[in-house]
Design an enzyme around this catalytic site. Structure first.
Site, PDB file in Angstrom:
ATOM      1  N   ARG A   1       0.847  -1.201   0.000  1.00 31.56           N
ATOM      2  CA  ARG A   1       0.000   0.000   0.000  1.00 31.56           C
ATOM      3  C   ARG A   1       0.877   1.244   0.000  1.00 31.56           C
ATOM      4  NH1 ARG A   1      -3.474   1.165   4.332  1.00 31.56           N
ATOM      5  NH2 ARG A   1      -2.100   0.139   5.821  1.00 31.56           N
TER       6      ARG A   1
ATOM      7  N   TYR B   1       7.394   9.522  16.186  1.00 25.09           N
ATOM      8  CA  TYR B   1       7.672   9.280  14.761  1.00 25.09           C
ATOM      9  C   TYR B   1       8.972   9.984  14.343  1.00 25.09           C
ATOM     10  CZ  TYR B   1       6.378   9.148   9.724  1.00 25.09           C
ATOM     11  OH  TYR B   1       6.331   8.944   8.364  1.00 25.09           O
TER      12      TYR B   1
END
Ligand code: CAA
Length: 240
Positions: free
Chosen positions: A12, A147
């Protein structure tokens, strides 16, 4: 000679575009994924690229699944560590679960996978390791302490791997995409995304194919002198 390329999180988003671009450039590509069986089947049906399911945060699974792939297809020449997740939230509200999930998936996975392929690459005298980091690992980002830490960690990891393996014909490089039109970016609140696009000199989101093309370059023979570098592909949003 057909080279074997493995792309994590390759069914994806940016990973799928990377897998397709490498296949179009003549590689035998294998994609990995963790959760979305439906997307993986559709991806394999549409592209002919096989998809293997395992959790890249699991060290032992990475070693055994890579060994099985190498048995079936041959030694992995190109590894693209693309698998990643976000669990955005301001640090003052962030729980340890959101910290650990992001560090494990976005950083520890790169160790797990690189460790699984590195000896084969060294033995064969050729390898290309490509990490998909992020603009936010370079500049930090509100709501992304986890992150940004993981994506910055990939840069130091890669520079070390590059130094250790240069003499063995193995390069290691980082691509740091900016905001690219994927499900991950679509999950950013609309008002925030508008502000972000306002900060991009090129005035648009990136396209997944723009990342795939760069991976093809770094994976090829022409990039043999490029190692330990970080290539920013962000529409000018951050110039490091
Ligand atoms: N850029 C500019 N301003 C931002 C911002 C950003 N990236 N993120 C948050 N803000 C602003 C908000 O607009 C808001 O400003 P105002 O008070 O002036 O309206 C303020 O910060 C507080 O934000 P929220 O009201 O949304 O606070 P919250 O606690 O409800 O949510 C959040 C905080 C979870 C961080 C949410 O703002 C958010 O999801 N922000 C996006 C973070 C982001 O950029 N994630 C990147 C995802 S894509 C990706 O990771 C791929 C990649 O590699 C680039």
């Amino acid at each position: 000679m057909t080279r074997i390329a493995l792309v994590t999180g390759g069914t994806r988003g940016i990973g799928a575009a990377i897998a397709k671009a490498l296949a179009d450039a003549g590689h035998q590509v294998i994609a990995t994924y963790q959760g979305n069986d439906e997307a993986a089947s559709a991806f394999s049906r549409d592209t002919g690229i096989p998809a293997r399911k395992w959790d890249v945060t699991d060290f032992d699974a990475c070693q055994s699944e890579v060994a099985a792939i190498e048995q079936e297809f041959g030694g992995i020449d190109v590894l693209v560590n693309n698998a990643g997740i976000t669990r955005d939230g301001m640090l003052h509200k962030m729980g340890i679960d959101d910290w650990e999930a992001v560090i494990q998936t976005n950083l520890t996975s790169a160790f797990n996978m690189t460790r699984a392929v590195i000896n084969g690459m060294r033995d064969r005298g050729f390898g290309r390791i490509i990490q998909i980091s992020s603009i936010n690992g370079q500049k930090g980002q509100m709501g992304q302490a986890n992150y940004a830490a993981a994506k910055a960690g990939l840069i130091g990891f890669t520079k070390s791997v590059a130094q250790e393996n240069a003499r063995k014909g193995v390069t290691a490089n980082v691509i740091a995409p900016g905001y690219v039109g994927t499900d991950m970016v679509a999950a950013v609140p609309e008002n925030v995304l508008e502000k972000i696009i306002g900060q991009i000199p090129v005035s648009r989101l990136g396209q997944v194919e723009e990342i795939g093309a760069a991976v093809v370059y770094l994976a090829g023979d022409a990039a043999g002198f490029v190692t330990g570098s970080t290539l920013s592909i962000n529409g000018g949003q951050y110039m490091s």
